[in-house]
Design an enzyme around this catalytic site. Sequence first.
Site, PDB file in Angstrom:
ATOM      1  N   CYS A   9      -2.728  -1.787  -7.981  1.00  0.00           N
ATOM      2  CA  CYS A   9      -3.190  -2.841  -7.075  1.00  0.00           C
ATOM      3  C   CYS A   9      -4.002  -2.156  -5.978  1.00  0.00           C
ATOM      4  O   CYS A   9      -4.480  -1.043  -6.165  1.00  0.00           O
ATOM      5  CB  CYS A   9      -2.031  -3.677  -6.534  1.00  0.00           C
ATOM      6  SG  CYS A   9      -0.927  -2.836  -5.385  1.00  0.00           S
ATOM      7  N   ASN A  12      -0.913  -0.104  -3.286  1.00  0.00           N
ATOM      8  CA  ASN A  12       0.275   0.427  -3.949  1.00  0.00           C
ATOM      9  C   ASN A  12       1.535   0.275  -3.105  1.00  0.00           C
ATOM     10  O   ASN A  12       2.406   1.137  -3.115  1.00  0.00           O
ATOM     11  CB  ASN A  12       0.054   1.888  -4.363  1.00  0.00           C
ATOM     12  CG  ASN A  12       1.098   2.428  -5.321  1.00  0.00           C
ATOM     13  OD1 ASN A  12       1.484   3.581  -5.218  1.00  0.00           O
ATOM     14  ND2 ASN A  12       1.558   1.628  -6.258  1.00  0.00           N
ATOM     15  N   CYS A  14       2.708  -3.374  -2.630  1.00  0.00           N
ATOM     16  CA  CYS A  14       3.221  -4.728  -2.906  1.00  0.00           C
ATOM     17  C   CYS A  14       3.279  -5.008  -4.409  1.00  0.00           C
ATOM     18  O   CYS A  14       4.334  -4.904  -5.023  1.00  0.00           O
ATOM     19  CB  CYS A  14       2.352  -5.789  -2.242  1.00  0.00           C
ATOM     20  SG  CYS A  14       2.354  -5.752  -0.447  1.00  0.00           S
ATOM     21  N   ARG A  15       2.138  -5.370  -4.981  1.00  0.00           N
ATOM     22  CA  ARG A  15       2.109  -5.846  -6.358  1.00  0.00           C
ATOM     23  C   ARG A  15       2.398  -4.770  -7.397  1.00  0.00           C
ATOM     24  O   ARG A  15       3.199  -4.980  -8.305  1.00  0.00           O
ATOM     25  CB  ARG A  15       0.761  -6.511  -6.656  1.00  0.00           C
ATOM     26  CG  ARG A  15       0.549  -7.790  -5.887  1.00  0.00           C
ATOM     27  CD  ARG A  15      -0.847  -8.332  -6.047  1.00  0.00           C
ATOM     28  NE  ARG A  15      -1.770  -7.554  -5.220  1.00  0.00           N
ATOM     29  CZ  ARG A  15      -3.076  -7.763  -5.167  1.00  0.00           C
ATOM     30  NH1 ARG A  15      -3.620  -8.720  -5.903  1.00  0.00           N
ATOM     31  NH2 ARG A  15      -3.843  -7.044  -4.375  1.00  0.00           N
ATOM     32  N   SER A  16       1.747  -3.620  -7.294  1.00  0.00           N
ATOM     33  CA  SER A  16       1.940  -2.609  -8.342  1.00  0.00           C
ATOM     34  C   SER A  16       3.333  -1.997  -8.336  1.00  0.00           C
ATOM     35  O   SER A  16       3.909  -1.800  -9.414  1.00  0.00           O
ATOM     36  CB  SER A  16       0.840  -1.541  -8.314  1.00  0.00           C
ATOM     37  OG  SER A  16       0.758  -0.896  -7.069  1.00  0.00           O
ATOM     38  N   ASP A 127      -2.539 -11.405  -3.865  1.00  0.00           N
ATOM     39  CA  ASP A 127      -1.996 -10.408  -2.941  1.00  0.00           C
ATOM     40  C   ASP A 127      -1.103 -11.103  -1.919  1.00  0.00           C
ATOM     41  O   ASP A 127      -1.575 -11.919  -1.134  1.00  0.00           O
ATOM     42  CB  ASP A 127      -3.142  -9.691  -2.230  1.00  0.00           C
ATOM     43  CG  ASP A 127      -2.686  -8.513  -1.396  1.00  0.00           C
ATOM     44  OD1 ASP A 127      -1.461  -8.316  -1.233  1.00  0.00           O
ATOM     45  OD2 ASP A 127      -3.559  -7.775  -0.910  1.00  0.00           O
TER      46      ASP A 127
END
Length: 163
Positions: A9, A12, A14-16, A127
């Site tokens: 993401c 690195n 939150c999402r990933s 996001d």
Amino acid sequence: MTYRVCFVCTGNICRSPMAESVFRARVEEAGLEDRVEIDSAGTGGWHEGEAADPRTVSVLDEHGYRTGHVARQFQPSWFARLDLVVALDTGHLKALRRLAPTEEDARKVRLLRSYAQPTPDDLDVPDPYYGGPEGFQECLEMVEEASTGLLASVREQLEGRIA
């Protein structure tokens, strides 16, 4: 032979790392932890060395996922050792394909939600960084939904490999 997956993401945090934690759990549940290596990175290095966003950690903990993450930036040299690079949105997909040293490397990059069944119209995982906790919950739901199809795809890739 190990199959290597990296989730990417922006920063690195939150999402990933969320996708990394969820997919690691799915791989362990399937008994494939000795054959699949999972990590994550960001397209940028703004948060290198930092832990995952506390809201990410909170939603993962609430749902029984393990965390223990340190942010890092994706490096083009990693393509050589990776089998699959999983982008969390189309911006990441484009950035990663631009970084790919070869066309073969560029083909390793896929959007996470392309593995969801049925495939959604919008393949981006939004996001959650600038929003509230509900965005992190929504992100988790999208990641969990796509992880089932991703696991099936990885299993298929592993079938012809020597353990």
